[in-house]
Scaffold this active site. Structure first.
Site, PDB file in Angstrom:
ATOM      1  N   GLU A 209      -5.410  -4.854  10.284  1.00 35.54           N
ATOM      2  CA  GLU A 209      -4.632  -4.107  10.567  1.00 35.54           C
ATOM      3  C   GLU A 209      -4.880  -3.121  12.115  1.00 35.54           C
ATOM      4  OE1 GLU A 209      -2.579  -2.709   7.003  1.00 35.54           O
ATOM      5  OE2 GLU A 209      -4.186  -1.475   7.198  1.00 35.54           O
TER       6      GLU A 209
ATOM      7  N   GLU B 106      -7.072   4.629   7.629  1.00 29.42           N
ATOM      8  CA  GLU B 106      -6.851   6.135   7.408  1.00 29.42           C
ATOM      9  C   GLU B 106      -7.920   6.462   6.826  1.00 29.42           C
ATOM     10  OE1 GLU B 106      -3.164   5.550   5.425  1.00 29.42           O
ATOM     11  OE2 GLU B 106      -2.198   5.207   7.346  1.00 29.42           O
TER      12      GLU B 106
ATOM     13  N   SER C 257       3.135  -2.045  10.290  1.00 27.85           N
ATOM     14  CA  SER C 257       4.594  -2.046  10.613  1.00 27.85           C
ATOM     15  C   SER C 257       5.046  -3.540  10.500  1.00 27.85           C
ATOM     16  CB  SER C 257       5.056  -1.696  12.070  1.00 27.85           C
ATOM     17  OG  SER C 257       4.539  -0.312  12.176  1.00 27.85           O
TER      18      SER C 257
ATOM     19  N   ASN D 235       0.832  -0.988   0.107  1.00 28.62           N
ATOM     20  CA  ASN D 235       0.026  -0.082   0.108  1.00 28.62           C
ATOM     21  C   ASN D 235       0.940   1.049   0.011  1.00 28.62           C
ATOM     22  OD1 ASN D 235      -1.736   2.018   0.420  1.00 28.62           O
ATOM     23  ND2 ASN D 235      -2.475   1.483   2.637  1.00 28.62           N
ATOM     24  N   TRP D 236       1.105   1.499  -1.214  1.00 32.87           N
ATOM     25  CA  TRP D 236       2.048   2.675  -1.372  1.00 32.87           C
ATOM     26  C   TRP D 236       1.525   4.302  -0.726  1.00 32.87           C
ATOM     27  CZ3 TRP D 236       3.865   2.344  -7.105  1.00 32.87           C
ATOM     28  CH2 TRP D 236       4.405   1.077  -7.201  1.00 32.87           C
ATOM     29  N   LYS D 237       0.035   4.249  -0.490  1.00 36.33           N
ATOM     30  CA  LYS D 237      -0.492   5.551   0.131  1.00 36.33           C
ATOM     31  C   LYS D 237      -0.112   6.746  -0.583  1.00 36.33           C
ATOM     32  CE  LYS D 237      -0.297   3.253   4.530  1.00 36.33           C
ATOM     33  NZ  LYS D 237      -0.184   3.341   6.231  1.00 36.33           N
TER      34      LYS D 237
ATOM     35  N   GLY E 249       2.588  -1.071   4.300  1.00 37.98           N
ATOM     36  CA  GLY E 249       2.747   0.154   3.937  1.00 37.98           C
ATOM     37  C   GLY E 249       4.098   0.733   3.924  1.00 37.98           C
ATOM     38  N   GLY E 250       4.569   1.302   4.868  1.00 31.88           N
ATOM     39  CA  GLY E 250       6.146   1.779   4.811  1.00 31.88           C
ATOM     40  C   GLY E 250       7.073   0.966   4.125  1.00 31.88           C
TER      41      GLY E 250
ATOM     42  N   GLY F 146       2.007   2.194  10.830  1.00 34.43           N
ATOM     43  CA  GLY F 146       3.083   3.324  10.568  1.00 34.43           C
ATOM     44  C   GLY F 146       3.606   3.812  12.144  1.00 34.43           C
TER      45      GLY F 146
ATOM     46  N   HIS G 262      -9.558   1.253   4.858  1.00 33.01           N
ATOM     47  CA  HIS G 262      -8.313   1.145   5.520  1.00 33.01           C
ATOM     48  C   HIS G 262      -8.639   2.160   6.519  1.00 33.01           C
ATOM     49  CE1 HIS G 262      -4.423   2.643   6.515  1.00 33.01           C
ATOM     50  NE2 HIS G 262      -3.984   1.517   6.004  1.00 33.01           N
TER      51      HIS G 262
HETATM   52  P1  PGA Z   1       2.434   0.248   7.691  1.00 32.96           P
HETATM   53  O1  PGA Z   1       1.025   0.560   6.847  1.00 32.96           O
HETATM   54  O2  PGA Z   1       3.058  -0.904   7.149  1.00 32.96           O
HETATM   55  O3  PGA Z   1       3.435   1.348   7.149  1.00 32.96           O
HETATM   56  O4  PGA Z   1       2.253   0.080   9.185  1.00 32.96           O
HETATM   57  C1  PGA Z   1       0.198  -0.558   6.866  1.00 32.96           C
HETATM   58  C2  PGA Z   1      -0.946  -0.199   6.141  1.00 32.96           C
HETATM   59  O5  PGA Z   1      -1.417   0.935   6.499  1.00 32.96           O
HETATM   60  O6  PGA Z   1      -1.842  -0.802   5.406  1.00 32.96           O
END
Ligand code: PGA
Length: 252
Positions: free
Chosen positions: A167, A97, A212, A9-11, A233-234, A173, A95
């Protein structure tokens, strides 16, 4: 046997230049990783070119969000038919977010899930509790409520072509990963919930862990019986980390 799936997930990150380099790195790194399905989810504006760049690879492309309606006067929205048209196969739905920052309720998410499925996109449905909810001991209630609204609106059969990502919001994050035991507990709970309604769907559905996940902790998480991959994500913005996680997924 459930084939592991690793989704990046590149956000809201990257540029045309950085994404091109990332894609080239992922293609070369993924050549011997047939044991896992790999998906990348770029921002909308880059979807078309990422689909083209991955055309001769086995890496699939997903979007990070989708509108409920199929077309019309909805400024700023992108529909499932558009995602399908440019070659997306997956879409992340719900998600945390989007839930927290853009006010997406369980009802909105259930409708988005329906819109994605109607066009043949595979939803990657995110569920998970906040830190307060975990500390209050309500993790299972939260996850159950998030899943129940999807089942109520779409029926249990809708999960035969879907992926779930557990998640925990406190792990996204933050660098704080759920322990393999904490994650496995919730994954098993989710599968058990689905099992009550349909044993074959419960046995087949892939439940990813997200929050994470990185190369250093992926192996241990992926070794858990009900963890079938990761939503990253990251670490998905680093070619080496992402490939290392995909590689770990092929070895469990
Ligand atoms: P993260 O994000 O790996 O940076 O914690 C995961 C996600 O939001 O899908």
């Amino acid at each position: 046997m459930r084939k592991p799936l690793v989704a990046g997930n590149w956000k809201m990150n990257g540029s045309r230049t950085s994404i091109q380099a990332l894609i080239e790195g992922i293609i070369s790194g993924a050549t011997d990783l047939e044991g896992a399905d790999i998906v990348v989810c770029p921002p909308f504006v880059f979807l078309s070119e990422v689909v083209q760049a991955l055309a001769h690879s086995r890496i699939a492309v997903g979007a990070q969000n989708v509108a409920i309606p199929e077309q019309g006067a909805f400024t700023g929205e992108v529909s499932a038919s558009m995602l399908k048209d440019v070659g997306c196969e997956y879409v992340i739905i719900g998600h945390s977010e989007r839930r927290a920052l853009y006010g997406e309720s369980d009802e909105i998410i259930a409708e988005k899930f329906a819109s994605a499925l109607a066009l043949g996109l595979t939803p990657i449905l995110c569920v998970g509790e906040s830190l307060e909810e975990r500390e209050a001991g309500t993790t299972e209630n939260v996850v159950e409520r998030q899943l129940a609204s999807i089942i109520q609106y779409n029926g249990i059969a809708a999960f035969s072509n879907a992926v779930i990502a557990y998640e925990p919001v406190w792990a996204i994050g933050t660098g704080k990963t759920a322990t393999p035991h904490q994650a496995q507990e919730v994954h098993a709970f989710i599968r058990q919930l689905l099992n009550i309604q349909n044993a074959s769907i419960a046995a087949k559905i892939r439940i990813l862990y997200g929050g994470s996940m990185k190369s250093a902790n992926a192996t241990e998480l992926l070794a858990q019986g009900d963890i079938d991959g990761g939503l990253i994500g990251g670490a998905s913005l680093s070619r080496d980390d992402f490939i290392a996680i995909c590689s770990a997924a092929t070895k469990v």
